[in-house]
Design a protein around this motif. Structure first.
Motif, PDB file in Angstrom:
ATOM      1  N   ALA A  59       1.048  -0.961   0.188  1.00 58.83           N
ATOM      2  CA  ALA A  59       0.856  -0.224   0.469  1.00 58.83           C
ATOM      3  C   ALA A  59       0.835   1.341   0.032  1.00 58.83           C
ATOM      4  N   VAL A  60      -0.054   2.225   0.049  1.00 59.35           N
ATOM      5  CA  VAL A  60       1.313   3.894  -0.563  1.00 59.35           C
ATOM      6  C   VAL A  60       0.083   4.669  -0.066  1.00 59.35           C
ATOM      7  N   ASN A  61       0.789   5.254   0.982  1.00 65.50           N
ATOM      8  CA  ASN A  61      -0.209   5.747   1.716  1.00 65.50           C
ATOM      9  C   ASN A  61      -1.785   6.085   1.865  1.00 65.50           C
ATOM     10  N   GLY A  62      -2.050   4.656   2.343  1.00 61.07           N
ATOM     11  CA  GLY A  62      -2.882   4.152   3.127  1.00 61.07           C
ATOM     12  C   GLY A  62      -3.861   3.644   1.866  1.00 61.07           C
ATOM     13  N   THR A  63      -3.724   4.140   0.241  1.00 57.21           N
ATOM     14  CA  THR A  63      -4.036   2.871  -0.919  1.00 57.21           C
ATOM     15  C   THR A  63      -3.580   1.807  -1.143  1.00 57.21           C
ATOM     16  N   GLU A  64      -4.314   0.836  -1.293  1.00 50.98           N
ATOM     17  CA  GLU A  64      -3.979  -0.315  -1.883  1.00 50.98           C
ATOM     18  C   GLU A  64      -4.014  -1.129  -3.114  1.00 50.98           C
ATOM     19  N   ILE A  65      -2.474  -1.775  -3.737  1.00 54.71           N
ATOM     20  CA  ILE A  65      -2.275  -1.676  -4.882  1.00 54.71           C
ATOM     21  C   ILE A  65      -2.627  -3.123  -5.008  1.00 54.71           C
ATOM     22  N   PRO A  66      -3.907  -3.376  -6.165  1.00 50.48           N
ATOM     23  CA  PRO A  66      -3.810  -4.114  -5.992  1.00 50.48           C
ATOM     24  C   PRO A  66      -3.285  -5.678  -6.629  1.00 50.48           C
ATOM     25  N   ALA A  67      -2.713  -6.790  -5.956  1.00 43.71           N
ATOM     26  CA  ALA A  67      -2.156  -7.653  -6.401  1.00 43.71           C
ATOM     27  C   ALA A  67      -2.172  -8.207  -8.053  1.00 43.71           C
ATOM     28  N   ASP A  68      -2.844  -8.191  -8.441  1.00 45.67           N
ATOM     29  CA  ASP A  68      -3.155  -8.384  -9.898  1.00 45.67           C
ATOM     30  C   ASP A  68      -2.484  -7.487 -11.023  1.00 45.67           C
ATOM     31  N   VAL A  80       4.941   1.289  -6.467  1.00 44.32           N
ATOM     32  CA  VAL A  80       5.058   2.155  -5.460  1.00 44.32           C
ATOM     33  C   VAL A  80       5.141   4.085  -6.072  1.00 44.32           C
ATOM     34  N   ILE A  81       7.003   3.730  -6.966  1.00 45.21           N
ATOM     35  CA  ILE A  81       6.872   4.772  -7.402  1.00 45.21           C
ATOM     36  C   ILE A  81       6.599   5.189  -8.144  1.00 45.21           C
ATOM     37  N   GLY A  82       5.392   4.663  -9.145  1.00 46.68           N
ATOM     38  CA  GLY A  82       4.911   5.191 -10.628  1.00 46.68           C
ATOM     39  C   GLY A  82       4.012   6.025  -9.843  1.00 46.68           C
ATOM     40  N   TRP A  83       2.814   5.795  -8.596  1.00 48.05           N
ATOM     41  CA  TRP A  83       1.737   6.297  -7.803  1.00 48.05           C
ATOM     42  C   TRP A  83       2.728   7.378  -7.528  1.00 48.05           C
ATOM     43  N   LEU A  84       3.554   7.206  -6.549  1.00 48.56           N
ATOM     44  CA  LEU A  84       4.029   8.455  -5.980  1.00 48.56           C
ATOM     45  C   LEU A  84       3.851   9.939  -6.872  1.00 48.56           C
ATOM     46  N   LEU A  85       4.774   9.341  -7.998  1.00 51.87           N
ATOM     47  CA  LEU A  85       5.381   9.741  -9.093  1.00 51.87           C
ATOM     48  C   LEU A  85       3.507  10.571  -9.822  1.00 51.87           C
ATOM     49  N   ARG A  86       2.908  10.330 -10.112  1.00 49.72           N
ATOM     50  CA  ARG A  86       1.711   9.607 -11.233  1.00 49.72           C
ATOM     51  C   ARG A  86       1.090  11.616  -9.540  1.00 49.72           C
ATOM     52  N   ASP A  87       0.495  10.632  -8.622  1.00 45.14           N
ATOM     53  CA  ASP A  87      -0.185  11.578  -7.453  1.00 45.14           C
ATOM     54  C   ASP A  87       0.787  13.073  -7.344  1.00 45.14           C
ATOM     55  N   ARG A  88       1.865  13.077  -7.515  1.00 45.55           N
ATOM     56  CA  ARG A  88       2.614  14.744  -7.840  1.00 45.55           C
ATOM     57  C   ARG A  88       2.270  15.426  -8.707  1.00 45.55           C
ATOM     58  N   ALA A 114       6.703   9.202   1.615  1.00 46.45           N
ATOM     59  CA  ALA A 114       5.617   8.406   1.793  1.00 46.45           C
ATOM     60  C   ALA A 114       5.685   7.490   3.235  1.00 46.45           C
ATOM     61  N   GLN A 115       4.499   6.752   3.371  1.00 46.21           N
ATOM     62  CA  GLN A 115       4.217   5.890   4.045  1.00 46.21           C
ATOM     63  C   GLN A 115       3.396   4.160   2.782  1.00 46.21           C
ATOM     64  N   ILE A 116       4.516   4.171   3.787  1.00 45.00           N
ATOM     65  CA  ILE A 116       4.248   2.129   2.596  1.00 45.00           C
ATOM     66  C   ILE A 116       5.107   1.391   2.886  1.00 45.00           C
ATOM     67  N   SER A 117       3.962   0.726   2.605  1.00 44.04           N
ATOM     68  CA  SER A 117       3.473  -0.758   3.361  1.00 44.04           C
ATOM     69  C   SER A 117       3.844  -2.154   2.604  1.00 44.04           C
ATOM     70  N   GLY A 118       4.736  -3.285   3.315  1.00 52.12           N
ATOM     71  CA  GLY A 118       4.013  -4.532   2.239  1.00 52.12           C
ATOM     72  C   GLY A 118       5.636  -4.165   1.201  1.00 52.12           C
ATOM     73  N   LEU A 119       6.356  -3.008   1.518  1.00 51.14           N
ATOM     74  CA  LEU A 119       7.654  -3.464   0.850  1.00 51.14           C
ATOM     75  C   LEU A 119       8.553  -2.367   1.370  1.00 51.14           C
ATOM     76  N   ASP A 120      10.158  -3.310   1.546  1.00 47.65           N
ATOM     77  CA  ASP A 120      10.757  -2.630   2.120  1.00 47.65           C
ATOM     78  C   ASP A 120      11.976  -1.461   0.970  1.00 47.65           C
ATOM     79  N   LEU A 121      12.043  -0.294   0.688  1.00 46.02           N
ATOM     80  CA  LEU A 121      12.392   0.704  -0.548  1.00 46.02           C
ATOM     81  C   LEU A 121      13.783   1.710   0.161  1.00 46.02           C
ATOM     82  N   SER A 122      13.782   1.119   1.407  1.00 45.50           N
ATOM     83  CA  SER A 122      14.729   2.122   1.442  1.00 45.50           C
ATOM     84  C   SER A 122      16.095   1.947   0.562  1.00 45.50           C
TER      85      SER A 122
END
Length: 274
Positions: free
Chosen positions: A21-30, A56-64, A262-270
């Motif tokens: 999920a990115v900032n509380g929005t889940e990215i569907p597994a599909d 995750v990165i694409g969604w963040l860029l798109r939101d911005r 960002a708030q990212i869960s389920g994935l470590d992008l550090s």
């Protein structure tokens, strides 16, 4: 890599082990599974990780970008419109200053081996044709080449002998000119032929050389080594290289800051946003 992202399932398939999920929005597994086709990887597990990271990165860029009115909030991440939006976003938020003349000169002086003209050589050859996948033909061609090589070495005028044999035995159209190919540079000839020409220097190449066209005997009449280039001749190229290098580094830093905020869960992008 997050080792909990995917787990082995029956039949060798892989399934998501955690919700991304990115900032509380889940990215569907599909979507993540679909994205795998764009992510070359050594294993399904790695492909899933790379796909999730890209989304995750694409969604963040798109939101911005959408927040600045550069694209729709649901723009396809693989569309030209999204690419343009990201390009416009980065142009607006990253101030990439061109490399200065001082920086360019310093790079030029620190890497002199990168700024030389290509070597040139006057070359003759004799071609004995043989298909690479025909081992018998290749063996016969090599034997014929080695016999001619001995004749050339034994002659008091090896260059004259070479030209004479080229006229009578070479399968190349250059045979009419005694095997002369004229002046060649790097990239003008196939790799194995090129190495033989530029690694030895002038004179008869000691061994037959195999290429996709067959077996060659080679005589290097003259060889002009590459010469150092003047700074003025390469300064524009250096400026473009250093400026692009700076742009890439600034883009990487920008993405890392965006991910960190960002708030990212389920994935470590550090450290992996670049």
């Amino acid at each position: 890599m997050n080792t909990l992202l995917a787990t082995d399932a029956a039949g060798g398939e892989f399934e998501m082990a955690e919700v991304v999920a990115v900032n509380g929005t889940e990215i569907p597994a599909d979507l993540i599974y679909q994205e795998m086709q764009y992510q070359p990887a050594d294993s399904p597990r790695q492909a899933i990780y790379c796909a999730a990271r890209a989304l995750v990165i694409g969604w963040l860029l798109r939101d911005r970008a959408a927040g600045q009115g550069l694209c729709a909030a649901d723009e396809d991440l693989h569309s030209e419109a999204f690419d343009r939006a990201v390009s416009d976003l980065l142009k607006g938020e990253l101030q990439v200053n061109p490399a200065t003349d001082a920086e360019c000169r310093a790079y030029f002086e620190a890497h002199p081996y990168k700024f030389r003209s290509d070597p040139l050589a006057e070359v003759r050859h004799i071609l004995i044709p043989a298909a690479p996948d025909d081992s018998e033909a290749c063996a016969k061609a090599r034997t014929a080449a080695e016999n001619m090589l001995e004749q050339i070495r034994a002659d008091s005028n090896p260059l004259q002998s070479f030209a004479r044999l080229a006229q009578s035995h070479s399968a190349c159209s250059s045979s009419e000119a005694g095997g002369s190919l004229g002046q060649v540079g790097r990239g003008d000839i196939v790799a194995s032929f090129e190495r033989a020409v530029f690694e030895q220097g002038t004179g008869l190449v000691a061994e037959p050389v195999e290429t996709p066209y067959g077996v060659h005997l080679i005589y290097v009449e003259q060889c002009e080594p590459g010469r150092p280039l003047e700074y003025e001749y390469v300064s524009e190229r250096i400026e473009e290289y250093l400026t692009e290098k700076r742009r890439r580094q600034m883009t990487s830093d920008y993405l890392q800051k965006m991910v960190k905020a960002a708030q990212i869960s389920g994935l470590d992008l550090s450290g992996e946003a670049h």
